[in-house]
Scaffold this motif. Sequence first.
Motif, short mmCIF file in Angstrom:
data_model
loop_
_atom_site.label_atom_id
_atom_site.label_comp_id
_atom_site.label_asym_id
_atom_site.label_seq_id
_atom_site.Cartn_x
_atom_site.Cartn_y
_atom_site.Cartn_z
N ALA B 122 8.98 9.60 9.06
CA ALA B 122 8.45 8.28 8.69
C ALA B 122 6.92 8.25 8.70
O ALA B 122 6.29 7.67 7.80
CB ALA B 122 9.01 7.21 9.63
N ASP B 123 6.30 8.86 9.70
CA ASP B 123 4.84 8.79 9.79
C ASP B 123 4.16 9.39 8.57
O ASP B 123 3.14 8.87 8.09
CB ASP B 123 4.36 9.53 11.05
N GLY B 124 4.68 10.52 8.11
CA GLY B 124 4.04 11.18 6.97
C GLY B 124 4.41 10.57 5.65
O GLY B 124 3.65 10.66 4.67
N THR B 125 5.57 9.92 5.62
CA THR B 125 6.14 9.51 4.34
C THR B 125 5.80 8.07 3.96
O THR B 125 5.54 7.77 2.79
CB THR B 125 7.68 9.66 4.41
N LEU B 126 5.82 7.18 4.94
CA LEU B 126 5.73 5.75 4.62
C LEU B 126 4.29 5.25 4.60
O LEU B 126 3.48 5.61 5.44
CB LEU B 126 6.53 4.94 5.64
N VAL B 127 4.01 4.40 3.62
CA VAL B 127 2.69 3.77 3.52
C VAL B 127 2.90 2.25 3.67
O VAL B 127 3.56 1.64 2.84
CB VAL B 127 2.02 4.08 2.17
N PRO B 128 2.36 1.66 4.74
CA PRO B 128 2.56 0.22 4.93
C PRO B 128 1.51 -0.60 4.17
O PRO B 128 0.40 -0.12 3.90
CB PRO B 128 2.36 0.04 6.44
N THR B 129 1.87 -1.83 3.83
CA THR B 129 0.87 -2.75 3.28
C THR B 129 0.29 -3.57 4.43
O THR B 129 0.89 -3.65 5.52
CB THR B 129 1.51 -3.72 2.26
N THR B 130 -0.86 -4.20 4.19
CA THR B 130 -1.49 -5.01 5.24
C THR B 130 -0.65 -6.26 5.49
O THR B 130 -0.39 -6.64 6.64
CB THR B 130 -2.90 -5.42 4.80
N ASP B 131 -0.23 -6.90 4.39
CA ASP B 131 0.59 -8.11 4.51
C ASP B 131 1.90 -7.90 3.78
O ASP B 131 2.05 -6.95 3.01
CB ASP B 131 -0.14 -9.30 3.87
N LEU B 132 2.83 -8.80 4.00
CA LEU B 132 4.07 -8.74 3.21
C LEU B 132 3.72 -9.10 1.77
O LEU B 132 3.08 -10.13 1.52
CB LEU B 132 5.11 -9.71 3.77
N PRO B 133 4.12 -8.32 0.82
CA PRO B 133 3.77 -8.61 -0.57
C PRO B 133 4.61 -9.74 -1.14
O PRO B 133 5.73 -9.99 -0.67
CB PRO B 133 4.09 -7.30 -1.29
N PRO B 134 4.09 -10.43 -2.16
CA PRO B 134 4.89 -11.49 -2.80
C PRO B 134 6.11 -10.87 -3.50
O PRO B 134 6.05 -9.72 -3.96
CB PRO B 134 3.92 -12.10 -3.82
N ASP B 135 7.16 -11.65 -3.57
CA ASP B 135 8.42 -11.16 -4.14
C ASP B 135 8.30 -10.61 -5.55
O ASP B 135 8.97 -9.63 -5.91
CB ASP B 135 9.47 -12.31 -4.17
N ASP B 136 7.44 -11.22 -6.35
CA ASP B 136 7.38 -10.79 -7.75
C ASP B 136 6.79 -9.39 -7.90
O ASP B 136 6.91 -8.78 -8.96
CB ASP B 136 6.60 -11.81 -8.60
N LEU B 137 6.15 -8.89 -6.86
CA LEU B 137 5.60 -7.53 -6.94
C LEU B 137 6.57 -6.45 -6.47
O LEU B 137 6.27 -5.26 -6.57
CB LEU B 137 4.29 -7.43 -6.14
N ILE B 138 7.72 -6.87 -5.94
CA ILE B 138 8.67 -5.87 -5.40
C ILE B 138 9.07 -4.82 -6.45
O ILE B 138 9.03 -3.63 -6.16
CB ILE B 138 9.92 -6.57 -4.80
N PRO B 139 9.44 -5.20 -7.68
CA PRO B 139 9.82 -4.15 -8.64
C PRO B 139 8.71 -3.14 -8.88
O PRO B 139 8.95 -1.93 -8.95
CB PRO B 139 10.15 -4.96 -9.91
N SER B 140 7.48 -3.61 -8.98
CA SER B 140 6.38 -2.68 -9.24
C SER B 140 6.09 -1.80 -8.02
O SER B 140 5.75 -0.63 -8.16
CB SER B 140 5.12 -3.45 -9.67
N LEU B 141 6.20 -2.39 -6.83
CA LEU B 141 6.00 -1.57 -5.63
C LEU B 141 7.11 -0.53 -5.51
O LEU B 141 6.85 0.63 -5.15
CB LEU B 141 5.94 -2.46 -4.39
N LEU B 142 8.32 -0.94 -5.82
CA LEU B 142 9.44 0.01 -5.82
C LEU B 142 9.17 1.16 -6.80
O LEU B 142 9.45 2.33 -6.51
CB LEU B 142 10.74 -0.71 -6.20
N ALA B 143 8.57 0.83 -7.93
CA ALA B 143 8.31 1.85 -8.95
C ALA B 143 7.33 2.92 -8.46
O ALA B 143 7.39 4.07 -8.90
CB ALA B 143 7.77 1.20 -10.23
N THR B 144 6.43 2.54 -7.54
CA THR B 144 5.46 3.55 -7.07
C THR B 144 6.16 4.67 -6.30
O THR B 144 5.62 5.77 -6.19
CB THR B 144 4.37 2.92 -6.16
#
Lengths: 338, 338
Positions: B122-144
């Motif tokens: 998890a430490d090497g793999t996951l990148v956290p965001t500072t805040d919880l992102p708005p719902d409408d950005l979930i598909p694009s974040l998933l795409a990354t």
Amino acid sequence: MLATILHGPGDVRCEEVAEPKILEPTDAIIRLSASCICGSDLWPYRGANEVKDPMAMGHEYCGIVEEVGGAVRNVRPGQFVVGSFCLSDNTCPHCRFGFQSSCEQRQFMSGAQAPRARIPLADGTLVPTTDLPPDDLIPSLLATSDVLGTGWYAADAAGVTEGSTAIVVGDGAVGLLGVLAAKQMGASRIIAMSRHKSRQDLALEFGATDIVSERGDDGVKRIRELTKGVGAESVLECVGTQESMSQAINCARPGGKIGFVGVPHGVQFDGQTLFFQQKSLLGGPAPVRRFLPHLMDLVLNREINPGKVFDLELPLTDVAEGYRAMDERRAIKTLLRF
Amino acid sequence: MLATILHGPGDVRCEEVAEPKILEPTDAIIRLSASCICGSDLWPYRGANEVKDPMAMGHEYCGIVEEVGGAVRNVRPGQFVVGSFCLSDNTCPHCRFGFQSSCEQRQFMSGAQAPRARIPLADGTLVPTTDLPPDDLIPSLLATSDVLGTGWYAADAAGVTEGSTAIVVGDGAVGLLGVLAAKQMGASRIIAMSRHKSRQDLALEFGATDIVSERGDDGVKRIRELTKGVGAESVLECVGTQESMSQAINCARPGGKIGFVGVPHGVQFDGQTLFFQQKSLLGGPAPVRRFLPHLMDLVLNREINPGKVFDLELPLTDVAEGYRAMDERRAIKTLLRF
């Protein structure tokens, strides 16, 4: 005049041919200061390439311009010139992109193991010196025409940069000059793979920091030990067999680059294997013309001495012995004098 | 919980499985905000890869951390995270060289077409965001997590630079996001090869300047016309068949680079042909982790909208229809909601 003609595997002769003459207005005729035998000449000599008709051998050359065609502007009679083994116009999009060896008008030089030669596309191909160079620099200037330029391209294609680790697979003249090139490009560690004492010594003189005498899987294992299990970012493949290519790929780290300049014979790559190995490949006939002015300057300023790869010098009449000596690996590279 | 299991070619089911749990101290458990089906999932679905045992499908993910193992330091419960489909420690020499997809501890993610998943390393793999992102950005974040990161790597491996010409072979989601990546990297001409209207439209929206609907030799001919006979310096190969790879190589100019990210199936290269074509090849599973922070920033700043590749959204219980729609090319990419 006398010239070198290959009649079939193992059958190379010095024999009388017609003098070269201007055939196209873009041609030049040069009198060669020296010529030499290339490792790639051994492919047809050994029967690995078919020889259908007698072949005029020799593609490395430097010398004095004797005559130029009516369209030639960049060189004139009396100048000393070096040209690449790939003849190119140096103006097409591929040339301007630095890949003169894929010039739209590309031709491969032939007939240069002879005292005089016709050079097509003279304006694009030939690079003149300001003055006539001293005699002792002729072997090194001749080397820039192919063998140094090819080793240089291997290092360039392998992405050698300041402080990087480079591995050179192959201890022929191209590989040895690949070591020299990597050194000039700033590699801080250069591992030459060679099991011949005289070649190891020259590799060390050219800048190798380590010698690995093992080959195949043992060679790869030794490279892994030397690089803490990582492999190298740059590998110069200077042989052209499946074994040497596999060795090169396995010595590179993921994301590393392999510059391959040994003409591949019987080499196959499996797409999925290459994908998961995640290594970059770039090969081809070297675009020597891109590097030629710089390489000639390095020689003329006595910063490099690539002519040291010539460890046998023969008169043209003994050219057959020159081929034999290289074929049997008694000589690294044969210089021919007229 | 329900999860997606492939039992054999064409046989994908949403069925009950055990909840994931921490197995190693370096694991995290996340609750997925969404998941999706990857083009590469179609290889085993179509029988191109053997399916010996039931396979837990899904390797693209983003969501909220629920629990972490005792050794995890970089993420904590409650954070929103995205991770690569390649799990990596991000500290080994290959990771530090930017090739996290060849990490010494590499694992491939699986089981992410489900509401919760275990993320090793998890430490090497996951990148956290500072805040919880708005719902409408979930598909694009998933795409990354994969599809954008993979298109991005194709453009990076193909050496796309400011002002260059890039060609994209393949109009799947990866190819379309390769167009977006090439645009972001400054390519001034981006030629998308596609013969499907909806995909052509999305390619144009993502930055394609030209569409070529021909394939194979006709496609190459059209590319030659569009590039004045030269070819492109950068080609993104986003399919993985022999035909698409040949098309990619033949569309590149000598000295050009091919970044190949379609997992090769039945692709072979002949060494001598590749040598004389003089084109650079680099492929592999994308080191998404290298690009992930930048890609997430682009999404969070609303500079790019890669989530547009999702043109079908289904509940997890309808995952089989999601596979069918992609297999039949009725959908570009299927988003799964829980």
